[in-house]
Design a protein around this motif. Structure first.
Motif, short mmCIF file in Angstrom:
data_model
loop_
_atom_site.label_atom_id
_atom_site.label_comp_id
_atom_site.label_asym_id
_atom_site.label_seq_id
_atom_site.Cartn_x
_atom_site.Cartn_y
_atom_site.Cartn_z
N ASP A 141 0.83 -1.20 0.00
CA ASP A 141 0.00 0.00 0.00
C ASP A 141 0.87 1.25 0.00
O ASP A 141 0.50 2.31 -0.53
CB ASP A 141 -0.96 0.00 1.20
CG ASP A 141 -0.23 -0.22 2.52
OD1 ASP A 141 0.95 -0.64 2.50
OD2 ASP A 141 -0.85 0.01 3.57
N LYS A 149 -1.77 -1.81 -6.81
CA LYS A 149 -3.12 -1.34 -7.06
C LYS A 149 -3.11 0.11 -7.53
O LYS A 149 -3.90 0.53 -8.37
CB LYS A 149 -3.96 -1.47 -5.80
CG LYS A 149 -4.23 -2.92 -5.39
CD LYS A 149 -5.10 -2.97 -4.14
CE LYS A 149 -5.40 -4.41 -3.74
NZ LYS A 149 -6.24 -4.47 -2.51
N THR A 150 -2.17 0.87 -6.94
CA THR A 150 -2.02 2.27 -7.33
C THR A 150 -0.59 2.50 -7.80
O THR A 150 0.34 2.51 -6.98
CB THR A 150 -2.32 3.22 -6.14
OG1 THR A 150 -3.63 2.94 -5.64
CG2 THR A 150 -2.22 4.66 -6.58
N THR A 169 6.58 5.84 -14.35
CA THR A 169 5.56 5.27 -13.47
C THR A 169 5.89 3.83 -13.13
O THR A 169 6.15 3.01 -14.02
CB THR A 169 4.18 5.34 -14.15
OG1 THR A 169 3.85 6.70 -14.43
CG2 THR A 169 3.11 4.75 -13.24
N THR A 197 4.73 0.28 -11.78
CA THR A 197 3.48 -0.49 -11.69
C THR A 197 3.60 -1.75 -10.84
O THR A 197 2.58 -2.35 -10.50
CB THR A 197 3.02 -0.89 -13.09
OG1 THR A 197 4.04 -1.68 -13.72
CG2 THR A 197 2.73 0.35 -13.94
#
Length: 236
Positions: free
Chosen positions: A72, A96-97, A105, A107
């Motif tokens: 998270d 998830k984010t 970015t 992932t």
């Protein structure tokens, strides 16, 4: 018959037991799986976390260590340092984010590291080093739940999280505190020299505690001698 020698012997026994209690309490307190250093700056980059795994058993060894990294608030750019006698399996998980960084970015991130093949004997410990590229900057701490498997098949689950204001749980998970900062002045990871220094400091602290207990015992013994002599004089 003089009571002074008996009083001194009893005082010495009490002092020794008290000192042993101090040492035993220190040993128990340090027997958990822990992460070092205990804190880093939020968003810190290019650092190392060392996970210390002690073997608390009197008769069996540790044969597997499974470390779970939070997803998270993911730790980015994880690399595992080679460790003599141990093999490391690294598991990635899709986030998830996704996390946006200067390099693009992200992932997916490492969610689990499992060390097998080695052994930590009773009364010993091992440090497992994990390098990171960047720590998250949106949380105050990171919890690294850990499973420690022994040669008899028993698994110690270091997964309990301490609640605010509550006592430390029986099997606490290692926790890394993240402090306010710009990520460039993070706490320096422990080198072998700093680890040795910390151990020396602990030893000195325990030694001082033992000396204090001993001095208190001697003072009590001296008081007993003086008191017994005074009693003997009045008896005469």
């Amino acid at each position: 018959m003089s009571w002074a020698p008996i009083a001194l012997r009893r005082t010495g026994v009490v002092a020794a037991l008290a000192a042993a209690g101090v040492l035993a309490a220190a040993g128990v307190a340090s027997a958990h799986v822990t992460v070092h250093p205990e804190s880093y700056a939020k968003g810190a980059t290019d650092g190392v976390l060392s996970f210390r795994v002690p073997d608390e058993s009197d008769s069996v060894s540790t044969t597997e260590v499974r470390l779970f990294l939070p997803t998270d608030h993911p730790v980015l750019g994880v690399l595992v340092s080679p460790h003599d006698g141990w093999s490391a399996k690294v598991t990635d998980t899709k986030l998830k984010t996704p996390v946006k960084t200067d390099d693009g970015t992200i992932t997916d991130a490492v969610s689990e590291i499992t060390w097998t093949g080695g052994r930590i004997g009773p009364g010993h410990y091992e440090d497992f080093d994990v390098a990171f590229g960047q720590l998250p900057d949106d949380t105050a701490q990171l919890t690294f739940k850990t499973l420690q498997t022994h040669s008899d098949g028993k698994v110690v689950r270091w997964i309990e999280e301490a609640e605010q204001g509550a006592e430390e749980p029986e099997n606490p998970a290692p926790v890394l505190k993240l402090t306010a900062g710009d990520g460039t002045s993070e706490a320096a990871p422990e080198s072998s020299e700093s680890t040795a220094s910390a151990s020396d400091s602990t030893a000195r602290g325990l030694g001082i505690a033992g000396l204090v207990v001993g001095l208190l015992g001697l003072a009590a013994g001296a008081f007993a001698v003086v008191r017994s002599r005074g009693t003997g004089t009045r008896a005469e």
